[in-house]
Design an enzyme around this catalytic site. Structure first.
Site, PDB file in Angstrom:
ATOM      1  N   PHE A 141       1.639   3.036   2.390  1.00  0.00           N
ATOM      2  CA  PHE A 141       2.466   3.222   3.580  1.00  0.00           C
ATOM      3  C   PHE A 141       3.481   2.112   3.789  1.00  0.00           C
ATOM      4  CE2 PHE A 141      -1.582   5.310   4.270  1.00  0.00           C
ATOM      5  CZ  PHE A 141      -1.149   6.601   4.462  1.00  0.00           C
ATOM      6  N   GLY A 142       3.322   1.086   3.013  1.00  0.00           N
ATOM      7  CA  GLY A 142       4.277   0.000   3.155  1.00  0.00           C
ATOM      8  C   GLY A 142       3.660  -1.341   2.800  1.00  0.00           C
ATOM      9  N   ASP A 175      -7.957   8.566   3.033  1.00  0.00           N
ATOM     10  CA  ASP A 175      -7.575   7.788   1.855  1.00  0.00           C
ATOM     11  C   ASP A 175      -8.629   6.736   1.523  1.00  0.00           C
ATOM     12  OD1 ASP A 175      -6.040   7.240  -0.314  1.00  0.00           O
ATOM     13  OD2 ASP A 175      -4.534   6.056   0.766  1.00  0.00           O
ATOM     14  N   GLY A 190       0.827  -1.195   0.000  1.00  0.00           N
ATOM     15  CA  GLY A 190       0.000   0.000   0.000  1.00  0.00           C
ATOM     16  C   GLY A 190       0.861   1.244   0.000  1.00  0.00           C
ATOM     17  N   VAL A 226       2.230  -5.134   3.218  1.00  0.00           N
ATOM     18  CA  VAL A 226       1.332  -5.814   4.143  1.00  0.00           C
ATOM     19  C   VAL A 226       1.566  -7.312   4.027  1.00  0.00           C
ATOM     20  CG1 VAL A 226      -1.045  -6.109   4.883  1.00  0.00           C
ATOM     21  CG2 VAL A 226      -0.355  -4.008   3.747  1.00  0.00           C
TER      22      VAL A 226
END
Ligand SMILES: *[C@@H]1O[C@H](CO)[C@@H](O)[C@H](O)[C@H]1NC(C)=O
Ligand SMILES: *[C@@H]1O[C@H](CO)[C@@H](O)[C@H](O)[C@H]1NC(C)=O
Ligand SMILES: *[C@@H]1O[C@H](CO)[C@@H](O)[C@H](O)[C@H]1NC(C)=O
Length: 671
Positions: free
Chosen positions: A359-360, A474, A357, A362
Site C-alpha cells: 500500500f505504500g 493479506d 508494502g 513505511v
C-alpha cells in the site's frame, strides 16, 4: 562652509566703488559689505554673509546701518537726488506659523534708531516722537501685524512711512503681473523676496516694488507715492534696516543689498546669495519629511518582513496543509497533524524508510513531543468516497486493542495521500527473520510455534471477538510484526478492504498476495474470513517449512507449498517437509499438528476450512483434528467434502456464511 565666507562676502560687494572705512559721506553707490555696517540690538552678521536682524527671542530690536552717511542733497536747502536701492530679505517663522512684527528699510538722520521701541514700532519710533517733523525719517515697512492704532490695512502689508507709522501709502504684500493683476505674497513665509525702493526726483515719485527672487522685477510698482522728500530728508542721511519681534517671533534676514544715488541700483545676483537658515515651518517640513521617509522605509521594511513571514507561513502552511472535512470531526482524536509526522520522520527521509508494502512506503519516526516511536505508512489514495469509508474504518480499527494486533494510533490525510500511524515494532516483520540469511537460523521452533499462536489469536479476535467482523485480507509473513520480546502482532488489517471499494470486480486485480489467495477469492474477488483462514494455513506451512508458498523453479509437485507438504504426508513422513534449519530442535507432535492444520486451513474448498476459533482450539490442544484428515485435505470436491468438513468443524459453514453476510451489510452501511 567657513571657506566659503570670504567668497560669499565678496560676491555681495556688487559695487566697484568701495567707500573708505571712516565717516566720509557717500554719494555714490554701494553694496553689502559686512565691514561697513553698524549693527545694533541683536542684529548680527552671520559667517556666511547673512545679516540677521532678529532671532526667535521675543520683543527684540535689531538694526543695521551703513557705516557712512549718504549725501541725499546737493545742499541743505536743495532738493533730494534720485536714488535707488534694492535688497533681498527673508522672514523665517521660528516657533509657529505666526510671524510677529516686521522689518523696515529706513533713511534716518542718525546711524541707528537707538531710542525707538520694538514690537509694533518696528524700531522706527517711540511713543513720544511719533509724527514729529523733526524725526526726518522715511521708511518702507514690511509689516506682518495689523495694528489698529496706526490704521494698518492688514497683517501682511508693505507701506511707506514718513515720520510716522501712520503710513502715507500701503498695500497688501504682492506684486503686479504684466496684465495688472495683483499676485499676493506672504511676507513671512521664509522665502527670500526682493524689494526695490526708488525715488525719481524729477517726478517726486517714490516707487516700491516687491517680488519673489525667482520672478523678474515687475514693471508696475506695488506702491507709488508722489511726495517731494526734500523737506523730510537732510543733506546727509544714514540708510539701513530696522526690525522687531513681539510676542510672536521670527528671524529677519537681509541677504543682499545694493544702493545707488542718481541711478538704478545694481541688481542682486540671486544665485550667490547666502542660504536662509531653516525656520520652524521648514524644520517641521524637514522633520515631517524625515519622519515620513523613516516611517516609509520602516513600513517598507516591515512590509517586506511581513510579506516574507506571510510567504513563509503560507509556504509552511501549504507544505503542511491538510483537509479536515465535516465528516472527519468525529474521528478527530485519531488524526495526526502532517507537520508532526513530517518532523517525526525527518521529512519522510529515505534513511527512515522501513520498507515498502503493497500500500505504500513505511517510515520509522519518533513523535516530536512524546518521543513515542512510530511507524508511518504512506498510502496513496485519491478517491474521496473511498477515503471517507476508509477513514471510518480506520476509526474502527483504531479502537481495536489486542496484544496480537499492531496498534493503529491514528491517521493523517493530506491531498491524495493518507498516512497511517502505527506502533513501531522493534524487530520489524517476520519475513526478514524467515528469509534473511543472518537472522533465519535464530528462529527456533518454539518461537515459530508462539508466532503461529499469536497470529491465530489476533486473527481470531478480528474474525470473531470484535463487535464487527474484520477480514484481514493479506496475511503473510511481511504483515506479521515482531516486538522486542518476539511477540507477533498482525499488522495492515483492513487495508485491503479499502482497495476493494469502488473498484469494478470484473476488471480489478484481487487484493492479497499470490500464494495466499484462496481459489474462491481468486474466482469471485470476494474476501471472507474463510479466505483469511486459507492464507493463515499457507502461512503456517510456510513458517514450518521455511520456504515461500510458491517456488517457481521447483518441480511441479513441489512448486506449491501445500502440494509439497501433502506429498510428504502421502509418502508417510510429513516431517520431511519442515525447514532444514530447525534440525532436530522441535517437538514432532507440534510440528505435525501445525502442518496438518495448515493443510486443512489451506483447503481449496472454503467450506472445508475451520474457523479461527477452531484453529485456536486445535493449536491449544483443546480440540483434536479429525482422524480422516488426510482424506479431507486430499479431497478437492466441494460436494463430496461436505460431510467431512462437518466432522472437522461443525459450525464452519454457518460461520463463514454469517461473516460473509455481515461483511456485505457492513460495506453497504459504509456508503
Ligand atoms: C537672540 O539674540 C540675543 C542676543 O544676541 C540672545 O541673547 C538670544 O539668546 C538669542 N535668542 C535665540 C533664541 O537665539
Ligand atoms: C535755507 O533756507 C532757510 C529758510 O528756509 C534760510 O534761512 C537759509 O539761509 C537758507 N540757506 C541757504 C544756504 O540758502
Ligand atoms: C524718543 O526718541 C527721541 C529721538 O527721536 C528721543 O529724543 C526721546 O528721548 C525718545 N523718547 C523716549 C520716551 O524714549
Amino acid at each position: 562652509m567657513t571657506t566659503m565666507i570670504p567668497l560669499l562676502l565678496l560676491s555681495l560687494i556688487l559695487l566697484s566703488f568701495i567707500p573708505t572705512n571712516g565717516e566720509d559721506p557717500t554719494d555714490g553707490e554701494f553694496g553689502f559689505n559686512g565691514f561697513l555696517y553698524s549693527p545694533y540690538g541683536v542684529a548680527d552678521l552671520k559667517s556666511n554673509g547673512l545679516f540677521q536682524l532678529t532671532n526667535s527671542s521675543t520683543q527684540l530690536l535689531g538694526q543695521v546701518f551703513y557705516n557712512s552717511p549718504v549725501r541725499f542733497k546737493g545742499s541743505a536747502n536743495g532738493s533730494v537726488f534720485s536714488f535707488s536701492t534694492s535688497f533681498v530679505f527673508a522672514i523665517v517663522p521660528e516657533n509657529s506659523e505666526l510671524r510677529g512684527h516686521g522689518l523696515a528699510f529706513v533713511i534716518s538722520p542718525t546711524k541707528g534708531l537707538h531710542h525707538s521701541l520694538p514690537r509694533q514700532y518696528l524700531g522706527l519710533f517711540n511713543e513720544t516722537n511719533m509724527g514729529n517733523f523733526s524725526n526726518h525719517i522715511v521708511a518702507v515697512e514690511l509689516d506682518m501685524f495689523r495694528n489698529q492704532e496706526f490704521g494698518d490695512i492688514d497683517g501682511n502689508h508693505v507701506a511707506i512711512d514718513i515720520n510716522s507709522l501712520m503710513s502715507k501709502k500701503a498695500s497688501a504684500a504682492g506684486y503686479f503681473k504684466d496684465d495688472g493683476t495683483l499676485e499676493n505674497l506672504v511676507l513671512g513665509d521664509g522665502q527670500p523676496m526682493q524689494i526695490w525702493v526708488e525715488y525719481d526726483s524729477s517726478q517726486n515719485r517714490l516707487n516700491v516694488t516687491l517680488h519673489p527672487v525667482h520672478v523678474p522685477k515687475p514693471k508696475i510698482p506695488l506702491l507709488s507715492l508722489v511726495e517731494d522728500l526734500s523737506p523730510y530728508l537732510l543733506e546727509f542721511m544714514y540708510v539701513g534696516f530696522t526690525s522687531s519681534t513681539g510676542r510672536l517671533t521670527a528671524s529677519h534676514y537681509i541677504l543682499g543689498w545694493t544702493f545707488k544715488m542718481n541711478g538704478t541700483a545694481p541688481n542682486i545676483d540671486i544665485s550667490r546669495l547666502p542660504k536662509v537658515p531653516r525656520g520652524y515651518q521648514q524644520r517641521q517640513q524637514q522633520t515631517l519629511k524625515r519622519v515620513l521617509a523613516i516611517s516609509l522605509s520602516l513600513s517598507a521594511i516591515t512590509l517586506f518582513i511581513v510579506s516574507v513571514f506571510v510567504l513563509m507561513v503560507f509556504h509552511q502552511r501549504k507544505k503542511f496543509m491538510e483537509i479536515l472535512e465535516d465528516w472527519e470531526v468525529q474521528f478527530g482524536p485519531h488524526r495526526f497533524s502532517y507537520k508532526d509526522l513530517y518532523i517525526a520522520t525527518k521529512g519522510f527521509k529515505n534513511s527512515e524508510l522501513l520498507g515498502q508494502g503493497g500500500f505504500g512506503k513505511v517510515y520509522k519516526g519518533s513523535l516530536p513531543l512524546s518521543n513515542i516511536q512510530i511507524a508511518v505508512k504512506k498510502v496513496s489514495h485519491d478517491s474521496r468516497q473511498g477515503m471517507r469509508e476508509f477513514v471510518a474504518e480506520i476509526a474502527t480499527i483504531g479502537r481495536l486493542r489486542h496484544p496480537n494486533l499492531v496498534r493503529l494510533l491514528g491517521y493523517c490525510r493530506r491531498k491524495g495521500e493518507l498516512y497511517l500511524v502505527y506502533d513501531f515494532m522493534q524487530k520489524e516483520s517476520l519475513d526478514k527473520f524467515l528469509y534473511s540469511r543472518t537472522n533465519g537460523s535464530s528462529l527456533e521452533w518454539s518461537q515459530r510455534f508462539k508466532i503461529i499462536k499469536d497470529v491465530a489469536f489476533g486473527l481470531c479476535y478480528l474474525h470473531q471477538q470484535w463487535v464487527q467482523v474484520i477480514i484481514h485480507r493479506d496475511i503473510k509473513p511481511a504483515n506479521i510484526l515482531l516486538d522486542e520480546n518476539m511477540n507477533a502482532k498482525l499488522g495492515d488489517f483492513g487495508l485491503a478492504k479499502l482497495c476493494d471499494h469502488g473498484i469494478d470486480p470484473q476488471t480489478s486485480h484481487v487484493a492479497g498476495t499470490l500464494g495466499y489467495i484462496s481459489p474462491e477469492l481468486a474466482r469471485t474477488g470476494k474476501a471472507s474470513t474463510s479466505s483469511d483462514v486459507f492464507a493463515f494455513g499457507v502461512f503456517m506451512l510456510e513458517i514450518s517449512c521455511g520456504r515461500r508458498p510458491i517456488v517457481p523453479r521447483a518441480s511441479p509437485k513441489e512448486m506449491l507449498i501445500t502440494d509439497r507438504v501433502l506429498g510428504c504426508w502421502d509418502n508417510g513422513d510429513i516431517l520431511q517437509a519442515i525447514d532444514e534449519k530447525l534440525g532436530q530442535q522441535y517437538l514432532a507432535e507440534q510440528v505435525t499438528l501445525v502442518l496438518k492444520l495448515g493443510l486443512l486451513c489451506s483447503h481449496p474448498t472454503s467450506a472445508m476450512r475451520p474457523s479461527m476459533s477452531s484453529v485456536v482450539q486445535f493449536l491449544d490442544g483443546v480440540a483434536q483434528l479429525p482422524h480422516n484428515l488426510l482424506d479431507i485435505v486430499k479431497s478437492r470436491d466441494f460436494d463430496g467434502g461436505r460431510g467431512a468438513s462437518q466432522e472437522a468443524d461443525e459450525s464452519l459453514t454457518t460461520n463463514s456464511l454469517a461473516s460473509l453476510t455481515f461483511t456485505e451489510s457492513f460495506a453497504s452501511h459504509g456508503r
